[in-house]
Design an enzyme around this catalytic site. Structure first.
Site: not given
Length: 185
Positions: A131, A133, A138
């Site tokens: 779950h 996100k 960089d």
């Protein structure tokens, strides 16, 4: 002046006042800055969907990448973000994508598109949902929040999205990404 003309003027005046108030309120509640070229270190940018077009902000961040973009995303169906990732990879940016297992066969998932563009995609193979996100750009910028990379999240849902420019935070997220990426391989 007729009564109808007076009502029209009053109505226009009230509409103008409400519009000015709405614009003034909006300037305090939105953070639309899509340039990541001058994103100061140790800064945070906050976006709220649907009003702040979170997908556009993610695309801008991906386009700003100079060396790498690592993504752990629960649900990924946003076409514009997928194209930005494909372009980044084509331009020599190291891109890796880790998704929840249902994304391997979800109708609108961009997983197959990304794989067809030569981008490494792996899937969560453990109990429970992947779950997370987040993305790391960089080794400097972390993108996180409730925002899934979907059209619904961008256009209909109430979501939040944070851009954090902090090396220590990016390092912690990259460590988590690497542990997910290497867990089954």
């Amino acid at each position: 002046m007729t009564k109808k003309q007076a009502l029209t003027i009053i109505s226009s005046f009230i509409t103008a006042i409400l519009l000015i108030a709405a614009l003034k309120y909006r300037s305090y509640t939105t953070y639309k800055t899509y340039s990541f070229e001058n994103f100061d270190s140790n800064s945070i940018r906050i976006h709220f969907c649907p009003e702040d077009r979170c997908g556009d902000a993610v695309v801008s961040a991906i386009k700003s990448a100079k060396k790498s973009t690592y993504i752990a995303m629960y649900s990924f169906t946003n076409r514009d973000i997928a194209y930005a990732i494909a372009d980044a990879s084509k331009n020599g940016i190291d891109v890796r994508v880790y998704l929840n297992s249902d994304q391997s066969n979800e109708k609108y998932s961009k997983a197959v598109f990304l794989k067809n563009k030569g981008i490494p995609v792996r899937y969560h193979k453990h109990d429970g949902l992947m779950h997370n996100k987040f993305a790391i750009i960089d080794d400097d910028i972390v993108i996180t929040g409730s925002f899934n990379w979907t059209a619904s999240a961008d256009k209909r849902n109430d979501e939040n999205l944070l851009f954090i420019n902090n090396k220590e935070t990016a390092e912690a997220y990259k460590k988590k990404f690497n542990s997910l990426w290497e867990r089954d391989y």
